[in-house]
Design an enzyme around this catalytic site. Structure first.
Site, PDB file in Angstrom:
ATOM      1  N   HIS A  69       0.825  -1.217   0.000  1.00 18.00           N
ATOM      2  CA  HIS A  69       0.000   0.000   0.000  1.00 18.00           C
ATOM      3  C   HIS A  69       0.859   1.267   0.000  1.00 18.00           C
ATOM      4  CE1 HIS A  69      -2.968   3.006   1.008  1.00 18.00           C
ATOM      5  NE2 HIS A  69      -2.405   3.212   2.194  1.00 18.00           N
ATOM      6  N   HIS A  93       3.949   6.740   5.636  1.00 13.14           N
ATOM      7  CA  HIS A  93       2.790   7.469   6.171  1.00 13.14           C
ATOM      8  C   HIS A  93       1.984   6.684   7.198  1.00 13.14           C
ATOM      9  CE1 HIS A  93       0.518   5.274   2.966  1.00 13.14           C
ATOM     10  NE2 HIS A  93      -0.510   5.441   3.767  1.00 13.14           N
ATOM     11  N   GLU A  97       1.288   5.230  12.876  1.00 12.32           N
ATOM     12  CA  GLU A  97      -0.072   4.852  13.265  1.00 12.32           C
ATOM     13  C   GLU A  97      -0.189   3.355  13.543  1.00 12.32           C
ATOM     14  OE1 GLU A  97      -4.269   5.082  10.930  1.00 12.32           O
ATOM     15  OE2 GLU A  97      -2.900   6.763  10.668  1.00 12.32           O
ATOM     16  N   ASP A  98       0.503   2.539  12.742  1.00 11.71           N
ATOM     17  CA  ASP A  98       0.307   1.085  12.795  1.00 11.71           C
ATOM     18  C   ASP A  98       1.472   0.316  13.419  1.00 11.71           C
ATOM     19  OD1 ASP A  98      -2.070   1.577  11.524  1.00 11.71           O
ATOM     20  OD2 ASP A  98      -1.350   1.064   9.523  1.00 11.71           O
ATOM     21  N   ASP A 160      -3.161   8.454  -0.936  1.00  6.77           N
ATOM     22  CA  ASP A 160      -3.513   7.366  -0.011  1.00  6.77           C
ATOM     23  C   ASP A 160      -4.994   6.995  -0.164  1.00  6.77           C
ATOM     24  OD1 ASP A 160      -3.482   5.628   2.267  1.00  6.77           O
ATOM     25  OD2 ASP A 160      -4.194   7.272   3.512  1.00  6.77           O
ATOM     26  N   ASP A 280     -27.688  13.127 -24.278  1.00  6.44           N
ATOM     27  CA  ASP A 280     -27.812  13.840 -25.549  1.00  6.44           C
ATOM     28  C   ASP A 280     -27.008  15.131 -25.582  1.00  6.44           C
ATOM     29  OD1 ASP A 280     -29.320  11.992 -26.795  1.00  6.44           O
ATOM     30  OD2 ASP A 280     -31.252  12.966 -26.458  1.00  6.44           O
TER      31      ASP A 280
END
Length: 735
Positions: A69, A93, A97-98, A160, A280
């Site tokens: 990712h 990034h 956070e993870d 992202d 149209d």
């Protein structure tokens, strides 16, 4: 670049064994070598190894290793040719956070700039919020404010979001719909506001497909079926345009514009059109050499097909807020079919497709890019201003959402300055767009020289003059028609401050009164007592206590008792004065937000009154016999003695009366006339019949005080048809 930004090279790290990862990054590396130096690509490769190590053992829901990712996000960022710090941040990034990686570690290895970018992209997971909505709003606020200091934050975040939207298939349906809604409400409009047209369209298409999968499938099938029939007509119109332009000496590239599914769907919903009516409309784009050629090409097109009146827009002389420039016209083509044409230069086309990313992609048109950067900088500064005047994150997000949808109304100041405003804007929005002080002091306006209401909707080309007064203040009613986020946030900010000031003043009066039974006045409470009291309650300033008292969040009797207890610790002080207990707190009836006259019993000067403290709403004044306060009589801490101030101003007070009269022609007119003769204003009137013989007239009157009301009632009672008259009490009885 400064050496502090480069950081210490990371220790040697063996690349992951997975051939998929190696291939993904190899493709990215090839792309980077096309525009970056070899040493910069080496630092980015080090960031890739660092991210792969940090995310080792983590997998996406699809089953792929997680690091695929960030590599995909970095590849999208590389398409905009962003600098090495942005690419490093794209790869890292999610590590804060993870994983257990900290901002300090990133700064040490890859520099302070990259660390700041990653921090701006990281969510606020460590903070507890009251709701999912509040947490989401706070995350958006952090991201948007980081964007205001460095635009690369939002470009990486948009990349992202685009990759996440492209890979939503493995997520459960409810979450897909939530993410799609968020994309339509926030991320796609931001992409549009920054001029990233290709990204904007793709985010809309992906969000539409995931939010309304059945509608998307039906529309996609219908377009595939109709595309073959359209190809011949599109080719014919394009050929005729390509033939005509050289005859006028214009060298141009002509493109047929394919309509996007979400654009078709939105037009069907907003304009109540059928699918065939939307399809149209044929779209073309004419790209020419320079600005004079744009207007010349427009003349050539208008000589071929008749233009539709009112459908011409000149975004060359007045660009959109995101820097977009083009000439737009709608023509009546062959067989009476509408043909939409956009005419622009090659440089304008770059900006229309890539927006602020043009700063990195195309360096040749520096003048245009500088103007675009100034517009973007101005918008980012407005975000900081919204942040400073908005209270909660949800309120800030609401204001940003309003401003994200593009302005379509162009108006002029008396000096000829052009202002771009959102559709539906009013003179109040214009006043705040000029300057906050102009908005706060606004009292009236002239539109094209004529005095007009402040709620008037602005139209293209209007000239607006704002009339101000030195002592004027924003009106809460403006919130019902103010359109822009700046206007709404400034009005709310002023109202909050006004309420705060009123609440503090009222809180001081309430506390002073509550201290009197303890033989104290507010001025006699020692500094020591205040310091001890505030420290025990975790409050920094006395004003916070006064404001809470004025808003009913604290009870004066309890605060007074606690202060008296702390004051007693200084027993034996020779300078303590024991004043005599004083009377009730006085009310003028015009205090504003912090003091409210109850609507149930409508007290007026001269009535015996009592005050009740309602949490978050301040002091509410009732008549003594109001049933709504009877249950509070035993709770001494919830009510306070109040009285009317003598010699108060000429304010009028609402009061309800009921008049029972015999049915006869013109009785309402005679009663109303009698009321008016006593210098009394009628706010509202209603009537109902009782048994056919009598009619009950219900009036809301405006009177100065109880004596004025008595004079009005005597005048009404003198009318021959009137049988009974009385004032309506809090429980609906007439007395």
């Amino acid at each position: 670049m400064a050496s502090s930004d480069v950081g210490v090279p990371p220790p040697p790290f063996r690349p992951p064994a997975s051939s998929v990862l190696a291939l993904d990054f190899q493709q990215l590396k090839t792309k980077l070598l096309g525009y970056l130096k070899a040493e910069d690509v080496g630092r980015i490769e080090a960031a890739y190894h660092f991210a792969a190590n940090a995310h080792a053992g983590q997998f996406r829901i699809s089953g792929e290793p997680y690091v695929t990712h960030p590599v995909a996000v970095a590849s999208l960022v590389a398409d905009w040719r962003l600098d090495p710090q942005a690419l490093i941040a794209a790869l890292l990034h999610d590590v804060m956070e993870d994983t257990h990686i900290t901002k300090a570690e990133i700064a040490e290895r890859f520099g302070k700039v990259a660390a700041e970018l990653v921090d701006g992209l990281s969510k606020l997971d460590k903070i507890e919020f009251r709701s999912q909505e509040e947490a989401q709003a706070e995350n958006f606020r952090k991201m948007l404010l980081a964007m205001a200091s460095d635009l690369r934050v939002i470009l990486i975040k948009l990349a992202d979001r685009l990759h996440n939207m492209r890979t939503l298939d493995h997520i459960r349906a409810a979450k897909r719909r939530r993410i799609a809604s968020e994309t339509l409400e926030i991320y796609a409009p931001i992409a549009n506001r920054l001029g990233l047209n290709d990204l904007y369209r793709e985010l809309q298409e992906l969000a539409f497909r995931n939010k309304y999968p059945l509608r998307y499938a039906v529309l996609a099938k219908a377009i595939r079926a109709a595309r073959g029939n359209r190809r011949e007509v599109v080719g014919r119109i394009r050929h005729s345009i390509e033939e005509r332009l050289p005859q006028w000496g214009i060298s141009a590239e002509v493109q047929g514009r394919e309509k996007h599914l979400y654009g078709i769907y939105r037009k069907m919903v907003e304009k109540h059109l059928s699918f065939s009516q939307v399809l149209d409309i044929y779209g073309f784009r004419v790209i020419v050499r320079d600005v004079p050629s744009c207007y010349l090409a427009l003349g050539a097109l208008h000589s071929m097909y008749k233009p539709v009146p009112g459908k011409f827009k000149d975004y060359l002389s007045i660009p959109k807020a995101n820097g977009y420039q083009s000439l737009h016209t709608t023509l009546i083509g062959p067989f009476g079919m509408p043909v939409e044409v956009q005419v622009r230069t090659r440089e304008m086309h770059h900006i229309a497709e890539s927006g602020v990313a043009s700063h990195w992609l195309y360096k040749e048109d520096e003048k245009t890019l500088t103007e675009l950067q100034q517009r973007t900088h101005s918008w980012l500064q407005s975000l900081l201003e919204l942040q400073s005047t908005s209270g909660e994150a949800t309120e800030f997000l609401e204001h940003v959402k309003i401003d994200l949808f593009p302005g379509e109304v162009y108006v002029f100041s008396p000096k000829g300055t052009i202002f771009s405003m959102p559709k539906g804007s009013t003179p109040v929005d214009f006043a705040y767009a000029v300057h906050t002080d102009i908005g706060n002091r606004c009292v009236a306006c002239r539109i094209n020289g004529d005095l007009m209401p402040l709620r008037s909707e602005l139209r293209n080309g209007d000239q607006i003059e704002i009339i101000t007064a030195a002592h004027a203040n924003p009106n809460p009613a403006w919130l019902s028609y103010a359109r822009t986020g700046k206007a709404r946030s400034q009005i709310r900010h002023f109202m909050k401050n006004a309420q705060q000031d009123e609440s503090i003043a009222l809180g001081e009066r309430l506390l002073n009164q509550a201290l009197r039974p303890h033989g104290l006045t507010l001025g006699q409470v020692s500094t020591f007592a205040w310091d001890r009291f505030l420290r025990d309650r975790g409050v920094r300033y006395k004003k916070e206590i006064f404001a809470d008292l004025g808003l009913g969040k604290r009870l004066p009797a309890i605060v007074a008792r606690r202060l008296a207890e702390v004051q007693d610790l200084e027993s034996g002080r020779p300078d303590v004065i024991k004043p005599k207990p004083a009377g009730a707190i006085t009310i003028r009836g015009s205090e504003g937000i912090a003091v409210q006259l109850a609507r149930c019993c409508r007290p007026i000067p001269g009535d015996p009154i009592i005050g009740t403290l309602r949490k978050g709403q301040g002091l509410e004044v009732h008549t003594h016999d109001c049933p709504n306060v009877a249950k509070l009589r035993g709770d001494r801490g919830r009510w306070v003695d109040v009285d009317w101030e003598h010699g108060s101003d000429e304010r009028l007070f609402d009061v309800a009366i009921r008049v029972l009269s015999r049915n006869s022609r013109g009785v309402l007119a005679r009663v109303a006339s009698a009321i008016a003769e006593e210098d009394c204003n009628i706010q509202s009137v209603s009537m109902d019949s009782e048994q056919g013989t009598y009619t009950a007239l219900h009036f809301i009157l405006q009177v100065r005080d109880r004596m004025h009301l008595a004079k009005v009632m005597r005048a009404v009672r003198r009318q021959p048809e009137v049988v009974r008259i009385g004032r309506v009490k809090g429980d609906g009885r007439v007395g």
